[in-house]
Design a protein around this motif. Structure first.
Motif, PDB file in Angstrom:
ATOM      1  N   UNK A  35       0.786  -1.236   0.000  1.00  0.00           N
ATOM      2  CA  UNK A  35       0.000   0.000   0.000  1.00  0.00           C
ATOM      3  C   UNK A  35       0.814   1.281   0.000  1.00  0.00           C
ATOM      4  N   UNK A  36       2.120   1.168  -0.233  1.00  0.00           N
ATOM      5  CA  UNK A  36       2.918   2.396  -0.333  1.00  0.00           C
ATOM      6  C   UNK A  36       3.038   2.801  -1.809  1.00  0.00           C
ATOM      7  N   UNK A  37       2.417   3.917  -2.187  1.00  0.00           N
ATOM      8  CA  UNK A  37       2.524   4.359  -3.574  1.00  0.00           C
ATOM      9  C   UNK A  37       3.960   4.785  -3.893  1.00  0.00           C
ATOM     10  N   UNK A  38       4.402   4.479  -5.096  1.00  0.00           N
ATOM     11  CA  UNK A  38       5.754   4.901  -5.480  1.00  0.00           C
ATOM     12  C   UNK A  38       5.863   4.982  -6.990  1.00  0.00           C
ATOM     13  N   UNK A  39       6.863   5.719  -7.433  1.00  0.00           N
ATOM     14  CA  UNK A  39       7.138   5.824  -8.866  1.00  0.00           C
ATOM     15  C   UNK A  39       8.609   6.163  -9.046  1.00  0.00           C
TER      16      UNK A  39
ATOM     17  N   UNK B 157      10.411   7.847  -5.797  1.00  0.00           N
ATOM     18  CA  UNK B 157       9.699   8.608  -4.767  1.00  0.00           C
ATOM     19  C   UNK B 157       8.722   7.631  -4.120  1.00  0.00           C
TER      20      UNK B 157
ATOM     21  N   UNK C 244       5.805   7.216  -1.188  1.00  0.00           N
ATOM     22  CA  UNK C 244       4.899   7.963  -0.306  1.00  0.00           C
ATOM     23  C   UNK C 244       4.423   7.077   0.836  1.00  0.00           C
TER      24      UNK C 244
ATOM     25  N   UNK D 233       1.324   7.378   2.960  1.00  0.00           N
ATOM     26  CA  UNK D 233       0.129   8.221   3.116  1.00  0.00           C
ATOM     27  C   UNK D 233      -0.308   8.430   4.565  1.00  0.00           C
TER      28      UNK D 233
ATOM     29  N   UNK E 270       1.869  10.888   6.037  1.00  0.00           N
ATOM     30  CA  UNK E 270       2.099  12.003   5.107  1.00  0.00           C
ATOM     31  C   UNK E 270       3.582  12.284   4.924  1.00  0.00           C
ATOM     32  N   UNK E 271       4.359  11.219   4.839  1.00  0.00           N
ATOM     33  CA  UNK E 271       5.794  11.363   4.570  1.00  0.00           C
ATOM     34  C   UNK E 271       6.072  10.983   3.123  1.00  0.00           C
ATOM     35  N   UNK E 272       7.182  11.484   2.631  1.00  0.00           N
ATOM     36  CA  UNK E 272       7.641  11.094   1.299  1.00  0.00           C
ATOM     37  C   UNK E 272       9.149  10.889   1.374  1.00  0.00           C
ATOM     38  N   UNK E 273       9.633   9.861   0.696  1.00  0.00           N
ATOM     39  CA  UNK E 273      11.067   9.574   0.689  1.00  0.00           C
ATOM     40  C   UNK E 273      11.557   9.509  -0.751  1.00  0.00           C
ATOM     41  N   UNK E 274      12.643  10.205  -1.011  1.00  0.00           N
ATOM     42  CA  UNK E 274      13.286  10.064  -2.320  1.00  0.00           C
ATOM     43  C   UNK E 274      14.487   9.143  -2.143  1.00  0.00           C
TER      44      UNK E 274
END
Lengths: 344, 91
Positions: B12-16, B23, B25, B27, B30-34
């Motif tokens: 369930x962790x969105x990424x692209x 990246x 996400x 959710x 509300x964190x994001x990791x590059x």
């Protein structure tokens, strides 16, 4: 780096690379409301053109490969697509961040909200026009829709879904808009109020009769600035640097029949994702005019510093993507005036 | 580190991925990791099927590094992915 600046960095990178980081999918034209302001001409799908589940899967896979991260499911009412649940589950398994725009009428139990969460929906944006049931239902033309939409918000919040509110600002609901904004703030709901009512896709201008007048818009933006610490008048977020908007650069859209669009507002299909690959359509030279459009190309009627021009809307209404519409000019003038009046 | 272990990206962790960076996400927080290029390579191989040994081999080949260096890089990365709660061990 903070989350916001990181996401902004990726958004800018996607615009520069022509990577469709965001894609809006119109899952269906069908709707269980009959909003007078809606741009959809007929709330029906042509059964000869609706997509099979396999075709929707094919589109999702192509978007994933093309670099899409943010998927926005919409309609009509997205939940009326017969494959809605399969599409959301597939979106989750492919790694998309999936949100949807809904009127909430199909979310009438905590179980349904829980099902949305489990199927991979990360955020639900609910269309709500007023806390006054009569005003809301005058806009949706469906008796009982207000209570159902409010229920949907509560059910989604209860199960931990991120919920936000979209409210179109029209002459019908402007008198009660701050009650709605106050309520959203009290209930930890983000709210986006948009004064731009577009024509129908056929060019029928009937919905635009609902647009707020100049004096109403001046009142709204002045009041907003007085009420909210962060209520400064801002230009629409679409323009990026010298470019008018992000269409066919960092975003795209897909119609209920699988046609690829440069943006949800630009109704000139680049082609069918069922017949051709995303890559072929996305790299077609015919897309270039949308990508190249700069602020200096516009036939501007005013120079206010607030660009409210939407090329898709202009193309649909007057047939010229460079022609600023009277409404866009008025909106930019109102924002400029209010911003100066308040000494920003 | 047990070479037979298998890790997978948390569900369930969105990424692209763009320009070889990912990246990711989170959710609910509300964190994001590059992720950098190497971390992105590893992230894509935490698919619930590759063992640590499989990933070590692929890492050595991809970046033309010796086994010891690959092992150290992978062990550190797995620790980091665990710390920020992006992967699960498949039991």
């Amino acid at each position: 780096m903070s989350e916001l600046s990181l996401l902004d960095k990726w958004r800018k990178k996607s615009i520069h690379n022509f990577t469709p980081l965001q894609a809006s999918l119109e899952l269906t034209n069908r709707c269980n409301e009959r909003c007078g302001h809606c741009y959809i001409d007929s709330f029906k799908d042509d059964p000869q053109r609706t997509l099979t589940l396999e075709q929707w899967y094919h589109i999702l896979q192509q978007l994933r490969q093309a670099g899409t991260l943010y998927l926005i499911l919409m309609g009509g009412e997205a939940m009326l697509n017969p494959y809605f649940w399969q599409i959301t589950k597939k979106s989750k398994s492919l790694g998309f961040h999936t949100s949807m725009i809904s009127n909430g009428l199909k979310i009438q139990s905590e179980e349904m909200a829980e099902k949305l969460l489990e199927s991979g929906i990360q955020q639900v944006t609910i269309s709500l026009y007023s806390l006054n049931p009569n005003i809301h239902e005058t806009m949706t033309s469906v008796r009982g829709s207000f209570a159902k939409t409010m229920n949907a918000i509560l059910f989604c919040q209860k199960v931990g879904l991120k919920v936000s509110v979209n409210s179109l600002l029209t002459s019908l609901n402007i008198s009660s808009i701050f009650d709605l904004e106050d309520w959203c703030v009290q209930n930890q709901l983000e709210i986006k109020v948009d004064p731009t009512v577009t024509s129908k896709l056929s060019g029928d201008m009937t919905p635009t009769r609902l647009r707020a007048s100049r004096s109403q818009l001046e009142w709204y933006f002045s009041e907003r600035k007085k009420r909210w610490v962060n209520g400064q008048v801002k230009a629409s977020p679409e323009s990026s640097g010298d470019f008018v908007c992000n269409a066919a650069k960092g975003k795209c859209a897909v119609t209920a029949y699988g046609e690829l669009l440069p943006c949800i507002e630009v109704r000139e299909p680049m082609g069918s994702l069922i017949d051709e690959s995303f890559e072929t359509l996305w790299n077609n030279p015919s897309v270039q005019p949308w990508r190249d459009m700069r602020l200096s190309d516009l036939s501007r009627k005013s120079e206010t510093g607030f660009c409210e021009h939407c090329p898709g809307m202009a193309k649909n209404e007057v047939g010229d993507l460079h022609q600023e519409l009277d409404f866009s000019v008025m909106l930019s003038e109102v924002k400029s005036k209010v911003s100066q009046d308040l000494g920003e | 580190m047990d070479l037979a272990k298998i890790f997978k990206r948390k569900e369930g962790l969105p990424w692209q991925e763009m320009e070889e960076l990912a990246l990711v996400l989170v959710p609910h927080s509300q964190e994001a990791h590059e992720l950098n290029e190497t971390a992105t390579f590893l992230w894509k191989h935490f698919d619930g099927e590759n063992t640590v040994a499989d990933i070590l081999n692929k890492l050595s080949v991809e970046y033309d590094i010796d086994d010891k260096t690959a092992f150290t890089d992978l062990a550190e990365s797995i620790d980091l992915f665990h710390q920020i709660n992006l992967i699960d061990e498949v039991l």
